[in-house]
Each structure stands twice: as structure tokens, then as C-alpha cells.
Motif scaffolding. Structure first.
Motif, PDB file in Angstrom:
ATOM      1  N   MET A 221       0.994  -1.228  -0.020  1.00 19.84           N
ATOM      2  CA  MET A 221       0.019  -0.079  -0.111  1.00 19.84           C
ATOM      3  C   MET A 221       0.861   1.246   0.037  1.00 19.84           C
ATOM      4  SD  MET A 221      -2.964   1.251   2.942  1.00 19.84           S
ATOM      5  CE  MET A 221      -3.787  -0.091   2.331  1.00 19.84           C
ATOM      6  N   PRO A 222       0.665   2.225  -0.880  1.00 19.40           N
ATOM      7  CA  PRO A 222       1.314   3.404  -0.895  1.00 19.40           C
ATOM      8  C   PRO A 222       1.488   4.238   0.345  1.00 19.40           C
ATOM      9  CG  PRO A 222       0.183   3.223  -2.927  1.00 19.40           C
ATOM     10  CD  PRO A 222      -0.227   2.253  -1.994  1.00 19.40           C
ATOM     11  N   ASP A 223       2.211   4.834   0.708  1.00 21.68           N
ATOM     12  CA  ASP A 223       2.641   5.548   1.985  1.00 21.68           C
ATOM     13  C   ASP A 223       2.484   7.167   1.580  1.00 21.68           C
ATOM     14  OD1 ASP A 223       2.991   7.013   4.344  1.00 21.68           O
ATOM     15  OD2 ASP A 223       5.104   6.205   4.278  1.00 21.68           O
ATOM     16  N   LEU A 224       1.354   7.881   1.801  1.00 23.52           N
ATOM     17  CA  LEU A 224       1.215   9.250   1.527  1.00 23.52           C
ATOM     18  C   LEU A 224       1.283   9.920   2.662  1.00 23.52           C
ATOM     19  CD1 LEU A 224      -2.128   8.787  -0.425  1.00 23.52           C
ATOM     20  CD2 LEU A 224       0.117   8.445  -1.356  1.00 23.52           C
ATOM     21  N   SER A 225       2.165   9.561   3.606  1.00 23.11           N
ATOM     22  CA  SER A 225       2.317  10.472   4.914  1.00 23.11           C
ATOM     23  C   SER A 225       3.100  11.520   4.676  1.00 23.11           C
ATOM     24  CB  SER A 225       2.806   9.513   5.925  1.00 23.11           C
ATOM     25  OG  SER A 225       3.977   9.036   5.679  1.00 23.11           O
ATOM     26  N   ALA A 226       3.864  11.625   3.603  1.00 25.28           N
ATOM     27  CA  ALA A 226       4.655  12.702   3.437  1.00 25.28           C
ATOM     28  C   ALA A 226       4.027  13.830   2.748  1.00 25.28           C
ATOM     29  CB  ALA A 226       5.969  12.233   2.124  1.00 25.28           C
ATOM     30  N   PHE A 227       2.577  13.744   2.570  1.00 27.17           N
ATOM     31  CA  PHE A 227       1.755  14.594   1.907  1.00 27.17           C
ATOM     32  C   PHE A 227       0.783  15.201   3.105  1.00 27.17           C
ATOM     33  CE2 PHE A 227       2.831  12.251  -1.559  1.00 27.17           C
ATOM     34  CZ  PHE A 227       2.947  13.093  -2.851  1.00 27.17           C
TER      35      PHE A 227
ATOM     36  N   ILE B  83      -1.267  17.181   3.382  1.00 24.64           N
ATOM     37  CA  ILE B  83      -2.953  17.287   3.162  1.00 24.64           C
ATOM     38  C   ILE B  83      -3.717  16.304   3.444  1.00 24.64           C
ATOM     39  CG2 ILE B  83      -2.838  16.512   0.611  1.00 24.64           C
ATOM     40  CD1 ILE B  83      -4.608  18.676  -0.098  1.00 24.64           C
ATOM     41  N   THR B  84      -2.813  14.954   3.555  1.00 34.47           N
ATOM     42  CA  THR B  84      -3.697  13.806   3.934  1.00 34.47           C
ATOM     43  C   THR B  84      -3.977  13.726   5.498  1.00 34.47           C
ATOM     44  OG1 THR B  84      -1.677  12.523   4.109  1.00 34.47           O
ATOM     45  CG2 THR B  84      -2.711  12.581   1.914  1.00 34.47           C
ATOM     46  N   ALA B  85      -3.464  14.693   6.224  1.00 36.24           N
ATOM     47  CA  ALA B  85      -3.783  14.765   7.627  1.00 36.24           C
ATOM     48  C   ALA B  85      -5.287  15.362   7.721  1.00 36.24           C
ATOM     49  CB  ALA B  85      -2.807  15.463   8.227  1.00 36.24           C
ATOM     50  N   ARG B  86      -5.587  16.460   6.922  1.00 33.34           N
ATOM     51  CA  ARG B  86      -6.794  17.036   7.001  1.00 33.34           C
ATOM     52  C   ARG B  86      -7.866  16.259   6.217  1.00 33.34           C
ATOM     53  NH1 ARG B  86      -8.226  23.407   6.196  1.00 33.34           N
ATOM     54  NH2 ARG B  86     -10.576  23.029   6.059  1.00 33.34           N
ATOM     55  N   TRP B  87      -7.431  15.789   4.895  1.00 34.87           N
ATOM     56  CA  TRP B  87      -8.233  15.004   4.080  1.00 34.87           C
ATOM     57  C   TRP B  87      -7.848  13.646   3.985  1.00 34.87           C
ATOM     58  CZ3 TRP B  87      -7.562  20.279   2.823  1.00 34.87           C
ATOM     59  CH2 TRP B  87      -8.321  21.113   2.784  1.00 34.87           C
ATOM     60  N   PRO B  88      -7.908  12.676   4.954  1.00 32.25           N
ATOM     61  CA  PRO B  88      -7.499  11.454   4.917  1.00 32.25           C
ATOM     62  C   PRO B  88      -7.759  10.564   3.580  1.00 32.25           C
ATOM     63  CG  PRO B  88      -8.434  12.028   7.107  1.00 32.25           C
ATOM     64  CD  PRO B  88      -8.914  13.072   6.045  1.00 32.25           C
TER      65      PRO B  88
ATOM     66  N   ALA C 223      -2.662  23.013   5.141  1.00 35.14           N
ATOM     67  CA  ALA C 223      -2.706  21.402   4.576  1.00 35.14           C
ATOM     68  C   ALA C 223      -2.905  21.606   3.123  1.00 35.14           C
ATOM     69  CB  ALA C 223      -3.932  20.760   5.129  1.00 35.14           C
ATOM     70  N   PHE C 224      -3.809  22.408   2.540  1.00 31.47           N
ATOM     71  CA  PHE C 224      -3.944  22.625   1.086  1.00 31.47           C
ATOM     72  C   PHE C 224      -2.776  23.114   0.447  1.00 31.47           C
ATOM     73  CE2 PHE C 224      -5.574  23.934  -2.896  1.00 31.47           C
ATOM     74  CZ  PHE C 224      -5.949  23.129  -3.491  1.00 31.47           C
ATOM     75  N   LEU C 225      -2.102  24.164   1.222  1.00 28.58           N
ATOM     76  CA  LEU C 225      -0.995  24.804   0.485  1.00 28.58           C
ATOM     77  C   LEU C 225       0.231  23.887   0.502  1.00 28.58           C
ATOM     78  CD1 LEU C 225      -1.493  28.462   2.282  1.00 28.58           C
ATOM     79  CD2 LEU C 225      -1.697  27.899  -0.180  1.00 28.58           C
ATOM     80  N   SER C 226       0.148  22.814   1.272  1.00 31.43           N
ATOM     81  CA  SER C 226       1.375  21.991   1.231  1.00 31.43           C
ATOM     82  C   SER C 226       1.213  21.275  -0.057  1.00 31.43           C
ATOM     83  CB  SER C 226       1.232  21.009   2.531  1.00 31.43           C
ATOM     84  OG  SER C 226       0.164  20.056   2.301  1.00 31.43           O
ATOM     85  N   LEU C 227       0.289  21.175  -0.689  1.00 31.53           N
ATOM     86  CA  LEU C 227       0.349  20.659  -2.177  1.00 31.53           C
ATOM     87  C   LEU C 227       0.116  21.397  -3.299  1.00 31.53           C
ATOM     88  CD1 LEU C 227      -0.075  17.936  -3.579  1.00 31.53           C
ATOM     89  CD2 LEU C 227      -2.523  17.841  -3.108  1.00 31.53           C
TER      90      LEU C 227
END
Length: 232
Positions: free
Chosen positions: A1-7, A9-14, A61-65
Motif C-alpha cells: 500500500m502506498p505511503d502518503l504520509s509525506a503529504f 494534506i492527507t492529515a486534513r483530508w485522509p 494543509a492545502f497549501l502544502s500540495l
């Protein structure tokens, strides 16, 4: 399973399913370009509703992406270099998804070049000019007494419509077959109704565009994608 923890934004929009493309968007003309493309391409994705309110698009969170604080943006967990890829700018996303799948950019190198040409036409002309037209006719700019800004963008919208009307003579789709160029442009034509300027720009005097619009929105994938993610 891909690890998206580096992003972040996924903390706010899991991500409920991190194996699929994550779409952060809202159903505006720019937003639905990507959801429609994903539907047309048959790619699995998970939509996340990011409103245009500052608490969403200007959140850390969004600005990080997307540091430009505009929807849409995506994370592809299966990026081209074997690692997840974050991407913003609707035109760039359309081109990326088309190249990823080998679809919706025509059959030849010339087709691809012409597809990108019309995507850029939308990005550099139709989108910005129609957006300003909306601002000066429907939103805060409508209160400005000086008519010159409003007249400028009305005239520019008419000019751009004339370019498209001529180009669509004898065609179903702008490069001759359905492509991301159609997906880029037609949602912005649809926006003219939202802005309440159909009569102002003489929409009914563009039969090729009226037919193109109808043809586009008759596609099942477009019907689905135009409401993703839902407004409420």
C-alpha cells in the motif's frame, strides 16, 4: 500500500483508499476538468471536497500540495518514477493523466501537439478572460461604475467565442476526436450560464458551440464527473 504520509494534506483530508488517485477539488469549471477526465479515462480515484473558502484553499494543509491555493490538485500514489506524485494546475493534470493512460490526446504526435495547443488556449485565454467577465458582471466587480473593465472582458469573451466557433465548423470535437482539449474548454463555456452572460456575449449566435456543448454534456462520464465532488 502506498505511503502518503509525506503529504500533509492527507492529515486534513485522509485517504480512505491510498492506492488510488486522490483528487482535491470543487465543481467549478477548473475543478470538473479533472473529475471528468478521470471518469472518461476510467481511472480509480477518491474525491475530497475542498471549498473555495479561505479556511480550505488557504489552509496549511492545502497549501502544502498547491502553494498557489487553487483547486484542483491531485496525488497519484503510483507516480511515473515509482513514488507518489503531487500535482496542481488543471491543465498540467489533464496532460499528465492523458500521458499516463495513453488516451485522450489523439493518435499521432501531431494530434498531441494540437491537443496541448487547445488546452493552452483555454488556460491562457478562455479561463482567465471568462473568469474576469464573471467578476465584472456577477460578482464584486459588477458594482464598479466605470464600464470599461466590463466592456473589455465582454469584448474579449466574444472574440474568444468567435475563434472557437470558426474552429468547430464541421467538427464534433476540437481536434477531430474527443480529447482533453474538449474537457478543458467546454466546462468554461458552461460557466457563461452561471455568470448570467449568455445573452450579453451572443451565445445563441454560435451554433457550432451550442452543438458542441450539448454533445459534450450528453456523455455519461461528463454527466457523472460534472458533480464531483458534490458541492454539499
Amino acid at each position: 500500500m502506498p505511503d502518503l504520509s509525506a503529504f500533509p494534506i492527507t492529515a486534513r483530508w485522509p485517504a480512505a483508499n491510498p492506492d488510488v488517485i486522490q483528487l482535491y477539488s470543487y465543481p467549478t469549471p477548473n475543478g470538473v476538468k479533472v473529475s471528468i477526465a478521470l471518469e472518461e479515462l476510467g481511472l480509480e480515484y477518491e474525491p475530497h471536497r475542498v471549498t473555495l473558502a479561505d479556511e480550505d484553499v488557504k489552509s496549511d494543509a492545502f497549501l502544502s500540495l498547491n502553494p498557489n491555493n487553487k483547486i484542483p490538485a491531485i496525488i497519484d500514489p503510483n507516480g511515473p518514477d515509482g513514488a507518489p506524485l503531487g500535482l496542481f494546475e488543471s491543465g498540467a493534470i489533464l496532460i499528465y493523466l492523458a500521458e499516463k493512460t495513453g488516451k485522450l490526446m489523439g493518435k499521432t504526435a501531431s494530434d498531441k501537439a494540437r491537443t496541448i495547443q487547445w488546452v493552452m488556449f483555454q488556460m491562457g485565454g478562455v479561463g482567465p478572460m471568462f473568469g474576469q467577465l464573471g467578476y465584472f458582471t456577477k460578482f464584486a466587480g459588477a458594482e464598479i461604475e466605470d464600464p470599461r473593465p466590463r466592456e473589455r472582458f465582454i469584448n474579449e469573451a466574444k472574440r474568444l467565442l468567435a475563434v472557437l466557433e470558426k474552429e468547430m465548423t464541421g467538427k464534433d470535437w476540437i481536434i477531430g476526436e474527443f480529447s482533453i482539449a474538449d474537457i478543458a474548454i467546454v466546462p468554461w463555456l458552461n460557466g457563461l450560464e452561471f455568470y448570467g452572460v449568455l445573452e450579453t456575449v451572443g451565445w445563441a449566435d454560435h451554433p457550432n458551440l451550442v452543438a458542441w456543448h450539448k454533445r459534450f454534456y450528453a456523455r455519461p462520464a461528463v454527466e457523472t464527473g460534472k458533480n464531483i465532488p458534490p458541492r454539499t
